[in-house]
Scaffold this active site. Structure first.
Site, PDB file in Angstrom:
ATOM      1  N   PHE A 172      12.575  40.469  52.269  1.00 49.35           N
ATOM      2  CA  PHE A 172      11.755  41.481  52.941  1.00 49.35           C
ATOM      3  C   PHE A 172      11.353  40.912  54.289  1.00 49.35           C
ATOM      4  O   PHE A 172      10.548  39.984  54.362  1.00 49.35           O
ATOM      5  CB  PHE A 172      10.533  41.767  52.064  1.00 49.35           C
ATOM      6  CG  PHE A 172       9.628  42.868  52.535  1.00 49.35           C
ATOM      7  CD1 PHE A 172       9.813  44.167  52.090  1.00 49.35           C
ATOM      8  CD2 PHE A 172       8.564  42.606  53.389  1.00 49.35           C
ATOM      9  CE1 PHE A 172       8.952  45.190  52.487  1.00 49.35           C
ATOM     10  CE2 PHE A 172       7.696  43.613  53.794  1.00 49.35           C
ATOM     11  CZ  PHE A 172       7.887  44.908  53.338  1.00 49.35           C
ATOM     12  N   LEU A 174       9.630  41.367  57.737  1.00 48.70           N
ATOM     13  CA  LEU A 174       8.680  42.111  58.566  1.00 48.70           C
ATOM     14  C   LEU A 174       8.110  41.226  59.672  1.00 48.70           C
ATOM     15  O   LEU A 174       8.247  41.516  60.856  1.00 48.70           O
ATOM     16  CB  LEU A 174       7.557  42.672  57.692  1.00 48.70           C
ATOM     17  CG  LEU A 174       6.396  43.362  58.408  1.00 48.70           C
ATOM     18  CD1 LEU A 174       6.889  44.586  59.170  1.00 48.70           C
ATOM     19  CD2 LEU A 174       5.308  43.766  57.412  1.00 48.70           C
ATOM     20  N   THR A 175       7.491  40.115  59.300  1.00 47.96           N
ATOM     21  CA  THR A 175       6.804  39.237  60.250  1.00 47.96           C
ATOM     22  C   THR A 175       7.770  38.637  61.266  1.00 47.96           C
ATOM     23  O   THR A 175       8.888  38.261  60.944  1.00 47.96           O
ATOM     24  CB  THR A 175       6.084  38.113  59.488  1.00 47.96           C
ATOM     25  OG1 THR A 175       5.093  38.691  58.646  1.00 47.96           O
ATOM     26  CG2 THR A 175       5.413  37.137  60.435  1.00 47.96           C
ATOM     27  N   GLY A 180       2.343  39.069  63.449  1.00 47.29           N
ATOM     28  CA  GLY A 180       2.208  39.131  61.995  1.00 47.29           C
ATOM     29  C   GLY A 180       1.381  40.315  61.574  1.00 47.29           C
ATOM     30  O   GLY A 180       1.896  41.338  61.144  1.00 47.29           O
ATOM     31  N   SER A 181       0.061  40.188  61.731  1.00 48.09           N
ATOM     32  CA  SER A 181      -0.837  41.253  61.290  1.00 48.09           C
ATOM     33  C   SER A 181      -0.628  42.549  62.078  1.00 48.09           C
ATOM     34  O   SER A 181      -0.750  43.640  61.528  1.00 48.09           O
ATOM     35  CB  SER A 181      -2.298  40.802  61.428  1.00 48.09           C
ATOM     36  OG  SER A 181      -2.552  39.695  60.580  1.00 48.09           O
ATOM     37  N   GLY A 214      10.639  34.977  52.666  1.00 44.45           N
ATOM     38  CA  GLY A 214      10.961  34.299  51.421  1.00 44.45           C
ATOM     39  C   GLY A 214      12.331  34.703  50.899  1.00 44.45           C
ATOM     40  O   GLY A 214      12.695  35.888  50.942  1.00 44.45           O
ATOM     41  N   GLN A 369     -22.895  18.968  37.024  1.00 45.00           N
ATOM     42  CA  GLN A 369     -21.517  19.333  36.697  1.00 45.00           C
ATOM     43  C   GLN A 369     -21.446  20.777  36.206  1.00 45.00           C
ATOM     44  O   GLN A 369     -20.509  21.512  36.547  1.00 45.00           O
ATOM     45  CB  GLN A 369     -20.964  18.383  35.624  1.00 45.00           C
ATOM     46  CG  GLN A 369     -19.460  18.467  35.397  1.00 45.00           C
ATOM     47  CD  GLN A 369     -18.666  17.687  36.419  1.00 45.00           C
ATOM     48  OE1 GLN A 369     -19.162  17.353  37.480  1.00 45.00           O
ATOM     49  NE2 GLN A 369     -17.405  17.398  36.104  1.00 45.00           N
ATOM     50  N   GLN A 370     -22.423  21.188  35.445  1.00 48.99           N
ATOM     51  CA  GLN A 370     -22.479  22.586  34.986  1.00 48.99           C
ATOM     52  C   GLN A 370     -22.603  23.526  36.180  1.00 48.99           C
ATOM     53  O   GLN A 370     -21.916  24.551  36.260  1.00 48.99           O
ATOM     54  CB  GLN A 370     -23.669  22.779  34.039  1.00 48.99           C
ATOM     55  CG  GLN A 370     -23.612  21.958  32.772  1.00 48.99           C
ATOM     56  CD  GLN A 370     -24.959  21.895  32.076  1.00 48.99           C
ATOM     57  OE1 GLN A 370     -25.833  22.741  32.297  1.00 48.99           O
ATOM     58  NE2 GLN A 370     -25.158  20.874  31.233  1.00 48.99           N
ATOM     59  N   GLU A 468       0.550  38.968  53.289  1.00 52.59           N
ATOM     60  CA  GLU A 468       0.122  40.360  53.066  1.00 52.59           C
ATOM     61  C   GLU A 468      -1.173  40.661  53.813  1.00 52.59           C
ATOM     62  O   GLU A 468      -1.955  41.522  53.425  1.00 52.59           O
ATOM     63  CB  GLU A 468      -0.058  40.655  51.567  1.00 52.59           C
ATOM     64  CG  GLU A 468       1.148  40.316  50.705  1.00 52.59           C
ATOM     65  CD  GLU A 468       2.287  41.307  50.859  1.00 52.59           C
ATOM     66  OE1 GLU A 468       2.176  42.203  51.714  1.00 52.59           O
ATOM     67  OE2 GLU A 468       3.278  41.186  50.139  1.00 52.59           O
TER      68      GLU A 468
END
Length: 716
Positions: A172, A174-175, A180-181, A214, A369-370, A468
């Protein structure tokens, strides 16, 4: 019709509302954990972990996930190793496993339609094993195959069929390198030539190179390409998608006119080959244009069913909203892996203790820790409930689209889901990012060793905050939606409502803004209604303040700049508070639902209260600023309640992670294994490392001693 579909999906969500099967009937997959150091905490639990797991997941989903994980564990192709694989070997292993998924075909179309939730659970089941593997599969089958099917027409079915048979491998694109955005600014061109009835693809310069794609680095043979469509009259009709062949499926060599390569190593997910792509007058048939939103006739005329170009553009990028819904679930899955590792380790790891103690105490007994871990465990449960129900909202939208529903409700549902996904991805992504880091540090030095997987989970989660849509950028879509709903109601005098109901309470904004924090005790704060009321006020206040801020900026700036200068502390905070309220409300509904088994409600209600107070505490400055809280007592009360709830949930913590943890094979963490043998498991893993007991190959360099100071006055 879509409303009826939506309601039906909600009523059939998992097996809730029905008499759940007993854990006793699930003995083949719901087995006891090995006896060991974790027994003490498991015996202290206030609830039956098997019953809670069965209630939350349902028998069908549990058996589905068990089948996937057991199949992978039994197949040598998916075998685990502590060897440090080379970059090329890692890629090879990921591809062979992705190829194997075609042979198993874990989810058929019929099964998908019977229970759409299986799509989400398949993604999470594969991703918990390896996010690179999931990405390689999803980019091919979903981002390529499903996009072609949803954005194309009957003439494109051949590509879908080939994708499902692995006759091609998809991606796919696109970028671009410099964009990008801002998707509308992409500069790859597709110019129609009526003489040959072909589109001619070109990359105008190196900054327009497609990148971060990708599957493209080494394996993709075809891509869904987004390019600016030009007709013979020279007019640009905006961004459109095309099916473009890029490599010969028989040789994986690039086709003439295609410049394609691999981006190299990343911070994480290196089993996935991300690549770059450029074109030099590559010709593709006219029919390769995905024509659901726009088409070009043989003689070069552009036709589209959309009168508004913005609506056509939004429809063409519909796959991205689904991607954000999926990423939300992926982030939650990372929480479901890091929390079992850190809490199981903390229950076994012993350090210090009071002077009178005969032995050191588990670090989980320490309040600090809790406080570090248990709020993130509560967030895991809250966001899982949100993610699962939100996925079904998205399924409702998809079914409406498949049925041709063009009602205003369907359109409004699409806008609401878009707004929610633009906020849920940031919320889940950032929560997972912070949780994994806290878990890594809470496990001390042992959290830093690679075999315990916390570093891998952290690095693999990192891109969820970027792809995305960058988190901070897409949050603007959410605030724009909220403010537009309020503005529309103010101008038209109507009530504020939406199909999912995420903004309905804003109709009562005037009354809500008159309320104040009224809890006077820890007991009152342990009811999540207190946090919900505070969040409703917070969202209303931020709507009011954001509206005023934008108006103030518009008085001296253009609209673009005014919006940009109203994000920090205003619109951004509004979007996050809005989605936190939605997530808390859905968890509250589950914990207080009369259909939730009575013996499970107490622990779920404590977890819900903890998540609400913990997330609300981050907004204390705004709550004070707006006058919802006054004086010092409310802050002390909220913080005391957080610590009190952590103490109450401490003995339930191990059982709570037992509910959400994947199998030991999938989790693949020596200190996170269900037997609790953290030292034996870690020592064994270290001993399995390559050449762990051998001297280095370069040992002779140690024997060749330097002459100290010999290069001090060297003139190199």
């Amino acid at each position: 019709m879509a409303g009826a579909v939506h309601d039906n999906l909600k009523s059939t969500d998992m097996t809730r509302g029905q008499s759940p099967p007993s854990p006793d009937t699930m003995g083949d997959i719901l087995t006891d954990f090995p006896s060991g150091p974790l027994d003490k905490y498991r015996k202290r639990a206030s609830f039956d972990w098997k019953k809670l797991k069965l209630f939350l997941e349902g028998e069908e989903i549990m058996r589905f996930k068990h089948h996937i994980w057991r199949t992978m564990e039994d197949d040598p192709v998916f075998s685990r190793t502590y060897d440090r694989l080379s970059f090329e070997k890692l890629r090879e292993h990921t591809f062979l496993r992705a190829k194997r998924l075609f042979e198993y075909d874990f989810l058929t179309d019929d099964e998908l339609f019977e229970n759409p939730l299986k799509v989400r659970e398949l993604m999470i089941s594969l991703g918990m094993y390896d996010w690179s593997l999931l990405a390689k599969n999803l980019l091919d089958v979903q981002m390529f195959g499903a996009t072609v099917m949803n954005s194309g027409s009957a003439r494109h079915q051949e590509f879908v069929d080939k994708c499902h048979k692995m006759d091609l491998w998809g991606c796919f694109a696109l970028t671009e390198l410099s964009h990008g955005s801002n998707t509308k600014a992409m500069r790859t061109t597709a110019t129609y030539d009526p003489d040959t009835q072909e589109f001619v693809l070109n990359t105008p310069d190196f900054e327009a190179t497609k990148i971060w794609v990708g599957n493209l680095g080494k394996t993709a043979t075809h891509t869904v390409l987004y390019a600016q469509l030009y007709t013979p009259d020279g007019k640009c009709h905006g961004l459109h998608s095309f099916v473009v062949p890029i490599r010969d499926p028989r040789t994986l060599l690039a086709l003439p006119g295609v410049f394609v390569g691999d981006m190299g190593e990343k911070l994480g997910q290196n089993g996935l080959d991300n690549g770059f792509l450029a074109f030099n007058s590559l010709r593709i048939p006219r029919e390769n244009l995905l024509n659901r939103t726009g088409d070009v006739s043989p003689d070069g005329k552009y036709v589209t069913p959309y009168k508004d170009p913005n609506k056509r553009f939004g429809a063409s990028l519909g796959a991205l909203s689904g991607g954000r819904v999926g990423i939300t679930g992926m982030c939650v899955a990372n929480l479901q892996m890091c929390m079992p590792i850190a809490i199981r380790y903390s229950a076994v790891r012993r350090q210090f203790g009071p002077p009178s103690a005969k032995e050191e105490i588990p670090v989980l007994e320490y309040q600090l820790q809790q406080w570090r871990l248990l709020p993130y465990l509560a967030a895991t449960y809250a966001l899982e409930e949100f993610s699962k129900t939100f996925f079904m909202d998205f399924v409702s939208l998809q079914i409406g689209a498949m049925m041709g529903d063009k009602s205003e409700r369907q359109n409004e549902l699409g806008r609401e889901i878009h707004a929610m996904s633009c906020a849920s991805k940031p919320l889940a992504g950032w929560t997972a990012r912070d949780a994994v880091q806290e878990c890594r540090e809470a496990c001390g030095g042992h959290g830093y060793i690679k075999v315990n997987r916390l570093g891998e989970i952290r690095d693999d989660n990192d891109p969820n905050c970027t792809y995305e849509g960058d988190n901070n950028v897409i949050l603007q879509q959410t605030s724009n939606y909220i403010l537009s709903k309020v503005q529309s109601a103010a101008e038209n005098g109507g009530v504020i409502s939406s199909p999912v109901g995420s903004v309905n309470f804003l109709s009562d904004m005037k009354d809500i803004l008159k309320t104040h924090f009224s809890a006077n005790s820890i007991e009152e704060c342990e009811n999540s209604k207190v946090s919900l009321a505070a969040y409703r006020w917070l969202v209303c206040y931020l709507v009011q303040e954001s509206t005023a801020k934008i108006k103030q900026e518009l008085a001296i700036k253009d609209a673009f700049t005014a919006r940009n200068d109203s994000q920090a502390y205003y619109c951004r905070s509004l979007a996050l508070a809005y989605i936190q309220h939605v997530a808390l409300q859905r968890f509250h509904n589950l914990a207080h639902n009369p259909e939730t088994p009575a013996d499970l409600q107490p622990v779920l209600q404590k977890m819900c209260a903890l998540y609400g107070l913990w997330s609300l505490e981050k907004h204390l400055a705004t709550l004070y600023e707006g006058g919802y809280i006054t004086g010092g007592q409310p802050t002390k009360l909220i913080r005391s309640s957080i610590l009190h709830l952590c103490g109450l949930l401490k003995d339930d913590a191990v059982a709570l992670v037992d509910v959400i943890a994947p199998t030991d094979f999938i989790l693949n963490s020596p200190i996170g294994k269900s037997d609790g043998q953290i030292y034996k498991n870690l020592y064994g893993a270290i001993m399995q490392g390559p050449k762990v007991l051998e001297r280095p190959d370069w040992w002779r360099e140690f024997c060749n001693k330097p002459v100290v100071g010999s290069l001090k006055n060297s003139k190199l």
